[in-house]
Design an enzyme around this catalytic site. Structure first.
Site, PDB file in Angstrom:
ATOM      1  CB  SER A 131      15.843 -15.976  -4.903  1.00 22.16           C
ATOM      2  OG  SER A 131      16.933 -16.816  -5.148  1.00 22.16           O
ATOM      3  CG  HIS A 132      19.839 -13.790  -4.797  1.00 23.37           C
ATOM      4  ND1 HIS A 132      18.914 -14.203  -5.734  1.00 23.37           N
ATOM      5  CD2 HIS A 132      20.335 -12.627  -5.233  1.00 23.37           C
ATOM      6  CE1 HIS A 132      18.869 -13.316  -6.711  1.00 23.37           C
ATOM      7  NE2 HIS A 132      19.719 -12.344  -6.439  1.00 23.37           N
ATOM      8  CG  ASP A 144      14.838 -19.672  -3.678  1.00 23.10           C
ATOM      9  OD1 ASP A 144      16.024 -19.305  -3.622  1.00 23.10           O
ATOM     10  OD2 ASP A 144      14.239 -19.833  -4.761  1.00 23.10           O
ATOM     11  CB  THR A 149      19.550 -15.164 -17.810  1.00 20.31           C
ATOM     12  OG1 THR A 149      20.901 -15.025 -18.261  1.00 20.31           O
ATOM     13  CG2 THR A 149      19.511 -15.076 -16.301  1.00 20.31           C
ATOM     14  CG  ASP A 196      16.806 -21.434  -6.378  1.00 21.80           C
ATOM     15  OD1 ASP A 196      17.531 -20.725  -5.659  1.00 21.80           O
ATOM     16  OD2 ASP A 196      15.939 -20.955  -7.156  1.00 21.80           O
ATOM     17  NE  ARG A 197      20.630 -17.373  -7.104  1.00 20.23           N
ATOM     18  CZ  ARG A 197      21.002 -16.217  -7.622  1.00 20.23           C
ATOM     19  NH1 ARG A 197      22.188 -15.717  -7.338  1.00 20.23           N
ATOM     20  NH2 ARG A 197      20.191 -15.555  -8.423  1.00 20.23           N
ATOM     21  CG  ASP A 256      19.311 -19.279  -3.135  1.00 21.42           C
ATOM     22  OD1 ASP A 256      19.055 -20.478  -2.916  1.00 21.42           O
ATOM     23  OD2 ASP A 256      18.718 -18.618  -4.009  1.00 21.42           O
ATOM     24  CE  LYS A 279      18.760 -20.590  -9.307  1.00 24.13           C
ATOM     25  NZ  LYS A 279      17.741 -19.790  -9.999  1.00 24.13           N
ATOM     26  CD  GLU A 283      25.778 -15.934 -14.195  1.00 25.15           C
ATOM     27  OE1 GLU A 283      26.484 -15.538 -13.259  1.00 25.15           O
ATOM     28  OE2 GLU A 283      24.560 -15.667 -14.332  1.00 25.15           O
ATOM     29  CB  SER A 284      23.338 -16.743 -11.196  1.00 24.21           C
ATOM     30  OG  SER A 284      22.395 -17.660 -11.750  1.00 24.21           O
TER      31      SER A 284
HETATM   32  C1  VG1 Z   1      19.377 -13.896 -11.575  1.00 25.87           C
HETATM   33  C2  VG1 Z   1      20.414 -14.805 -12.194  1.00 25.87           C
HETATM   34  C3  VG1 Z   1      19.736 -15.907 -12.979  1.00 25.87           C
HETATM   35  C4  VG1 Z   1      18.775 -16.666 -12.055  1.00 25.87           C
HETATM   36  C5  VG1 Z   1      17.798 -15.697 -11.424  1.00 25.87           C
HETATM   37  C6  VG1 Z   1      16.911 -16.353 -10.398  1.00 25.87           C
HETATM   38  O1  VG1 Z   1      18.614 -13.263 -12.584  1.00 25.87           O
HETATM   39  O2  VG1 Z   1      21.287 -14.068 -13.028  1.00 25.87           O
HETATM   40  O3  VG1 Z   1      20.722 -16.751 -13.516  1.00 25.87           O
HETATM   41  O4  VG1 Z   1      18.061 -17.627 -12.777  1.00 25.87           O
HETATM   42  O5  VG1 Z   1      18.512 -14.656 -10.743  1.00 25.87           O
HETATM   43  O6  VG1 Z   1      17.657 -16.999  -9.416  1.00 25.87           O
HETATM   44  P1  VG1 Z   1      18.884 -11.764 -13.078  1.00 25.87           P
HETATM   45  O7  VG1 Z   1      17.814 -11.468 -14.072  1.00 25.87           O
HETATM   46  O8  VG1 Z   1      18.870 -10.908 -11.855  1.00 25.87           O
HETATM   47  O9  VG1 Z   1      20.264 -11.777 -13.670  1.00 25.87           O
HETATM   48  V1  VG1 Z   1      17.042 -17.156  -7.867  1.00 25.87           V
HETATM   49  O10 VG1 Z   1      18.023 -18.199  -7.018  1.00 25.87           O
HETATM   50  O11 VG1 Z   1      17.146 -15.450  -7.458  1.00 25.87           O
HETATM   51  O12 VG1 Z   1      15.458 -17.585  -8.035  1.00 25.87           O
HETATM   52 CO    CO Z   2      17.188 -18.797  -5.336  1.00 31.31          CO
END
Ligand code: VG1
Ligand code: CO
Length: 541
Positions: free
Chosen positions: A111-112, A277, A342, A279-280, A275, A374, A362-363
């Site tokens: 992801s990010h 992948d 979450t 989804d954000r 981001d 997402k 919120e992320s």
């Molecule tokens: C974080 C975010 C959460 C999100 C997750 C995956 O998780 O807070 O809201 O669903 O990343 O997003 P954590 O456990 O680090 O707080 V993605 O776009 O990284 O797949």
């Molecule tokens: Co992501």
């Protein structure tokens, strides 16, 4: 086909969103194979069925895809669908799974998080509804990974991932598919492309930063080719294995160039980013940043302006730490608001059961029942659809929203790469004193209640405990503490701070000022500075 002996790794427990580790961890002999075989061993009835495979294009993506294809063949899948070049954004993969009635999918992404030989990689399994596997499946995968002793793989040459078409691996079909086409078609079904196109033709300017991540090809096709945004509106559109050395994290720290542009005199009307992948989403209007929590509320309040949601919403779901702005919209619309732990996996049941239409975190995650992930570009397109219909600026829409509903001032403070023992100690100490907090005062504010969030899934009756510590103040303000489940080194403490302000005359106070007493209280209650040795957060979003 061959069966290979192996020994378990102790650390293959999926976190908030799949298994995420540094690339060198994944590169250990048998590490990837063990995890993928553990996934397959936890599932039943996939012989002859379809598996979708794709990733965000980061370093090691292609190697893992080749392994996954050969293992799917050896484990008797009938067909795999792979995005061209190994590329599928997370929401696009969810769509491909659903559209093709696949048994499930492997999504390769961290992801990010940054990418590269010493950065992060990830593997996530999604089920046939297109959504991340629920906890009972991820628990089974982990349990299997602790005892696994063999895996199955076909000894065949690598597949050419760049050539669209069909080949065979063993007796299994491999189809290399266009990564963008199905997703772009879905977006055209959901939104009023003609209205957005007319708005852009009329001089509305937008910029989208793909951050050298997976959404580049999607955004180019949709925003520039189909909607007519000027060539060059989509920036950093070539997916790179190391994201150009940046964090593909669409927030005010890592998308600072976009933020600066949007605050400048020659800002376009609309700015957005996605981001690693896809989804954000980050939404910035000319002169105004829209927090993800506010964006969820504003999208929900205006969704009926887009064709797919013209019939109204069935319900609105948000993760617990997400601000309660969306709840106020649900109340006004007369639909139910849901509060989940979450992680997107918790929305799947609500969406499948038709209880919620729009979900958000919120992320920077927002999405709807069109897929089970997402969806960054979806949020961008819904905003554009709303802007086209309302004919007002992002700023005007946001301010009118706050006047109507009140404003939930909100910030998240992340303390990254904290020593694990210190972070666990902080949380343990907070838990220990939770029962004694109600009725006490901090920074002149009275604590009404304090608990550790536990979720009872209304659809399948499962419970998930210890999902974040909530300190609720009289008057509705809130502090939430939880540890990240996506990091790959040390621990990340997240502190979420929220205060509701009904008075429109106070809506333009800067957020740090509006939250100052709560920020001080967060430290006083948990002893963040003393326990982590940090004087300030690593990132504020
Ligand atoms: C974080 C975010 C959460 C999100 C997750 C995956 O998780 O807070 O809201 O669903 O990343 O997003 P954590 O456990 O680090 O707080 V993605 O776009 O990284 O797949
Ligand atoms: Co992501």
């Amino acid at each position: 086909m061959k069966t290979v002996s192996t020994t378990p790794f102790p650390d293959q427990k999926p976190g908030t969103s799949g298994l995420r580790k540094k690339v060198p961890v994944f590169q250990q002999p048998n590490y990837v194979e063990n995890f993928i075989q553990s996934v397959f061993d936890s599932l039943e009835g996939f012989e002859g069925e379809t598996l979708v495979i794709g990733g965000d294009g980061r370093f090691f993506n292609r190697e893992v895809i080749q392994i996954a294809i050969k293992m799917a063949a050896a484990n008797s899948f009938g067909r795999v669908l792979v995005g061209q070049g190994g590329i599928l954004s997370t929401p696009a993969a969810s769509n491909v799974i659903r559209k093709n009635k696949a048994f499930g999918g492997l999504i390769l992404s961290a992801s990010h998080n940054p990418g590269g030989p010493n950065e992060d990689f990830g593997i996530k399994y999604n089920t046939g509804n297109g959504g991340p596997a629920p906890e009972k499946v991820t628990d089974a995968i982990y349990a299997r990974s602790r005892v696994i002793d063999t895996y199955k793989i076909c000894e065949t040459p690598d597949v050419d991932l760049d050539q669209i078409g069909r080949v065979e691996v063993g007796t299994m079909d491999v189809e290399i598919i266009d990564s963008v086409a199905d997703y772009a078609a879905l977006m055209e079904e959901l939104f009023d492309f003609a209205a957005i196109k007319a708005k852009i033709a009329g001089g509305f300017r937008l910029t989208f930063d793909a951050m050298h991540a997976v959404t580049g090809p999607y955004a180019k096709e949709i925003l520039e080719h189909r909607l007519g945004a000027a060539e060059g509106s989509v920036k950093n559109f070539v997916p790179l294995e190391d994201f150009g050395g940046h964090h593909p994290d669409p927030n005010l720290v890592h998308a600072k160039d976009l933020y600066d542009l949007m605050m400048s005199d020659d800002a376009p009307d609309f700015g957005a980013a996605s981001d690693g992948d896809g989804d954000r989403n980050l939404i910035i209007g000319k002169g105004i940043f829209v927090t993800p929590s506010d964006s969820l509320a504003m999208l929900a309040a205006n969704a009926h302006l887009a064709p797919a949601y013209a019939g109204g919403l069935k319900g609105i779901a948000r993760s617990m730490p997400t601000s309660r702005a969306a709840d106020r919209v649900a109340e006004k619309l007369g639909v139910k608001a849901y509060e989940t732990p979450t992680g997107w996996k918790f929305f799947g049941n609500l969406l499948d059961a038709g209880l919620a239409t729009i979900c958000g975190e919120e992320s920077a995650g927002t999405g709807s029942d069109h897929v089970r992930e997402k969806d960054g570009l979806w949020a961008v397109l819904l905003w554009l659809n709303i802007l086209a219909v309302r004919g007002e600026s992002v700023k005007a829409i946001a301010e009118a929203h706050w006047t109507e509903y009140g404003r939930n001032f909100y910030a998240r403070h992340d303390y990254e790469d904290v020593e694990t023992a210190a972070a666990n100690g902080l949380v343990a100490e907070l838990r220990e004193k939770l029962d004694r907090l109600a009725g006490t005062s901090v920074q002149g504010m009275t604590i009404a209640a304090a608990d550790d969030f536990s979720y009872l899934d209304p659809v399948d009756g499962s419970t998930s405990a210890n999902q974040g510590i909530r300190i609720l103040f009289e008057g509705g303000s809130r502090i939430v503490y939880r540890l990240s489940g996506t990091g790959t080194s040390g621990a990340t403490l997240r502190v979420y701070i929220e205060r509701f302000e009904p008075d429109a005359a106070k809506h333009d106070v800067p957020t740090p000022e509006a939250l100052a007493d709560l920020i001080a209280a967060a430290d006083e209650i948990a002893g963040i500075r003393a326990k982590t040795g940090r004087n300030e957060p690593s990132v504020i979003t």
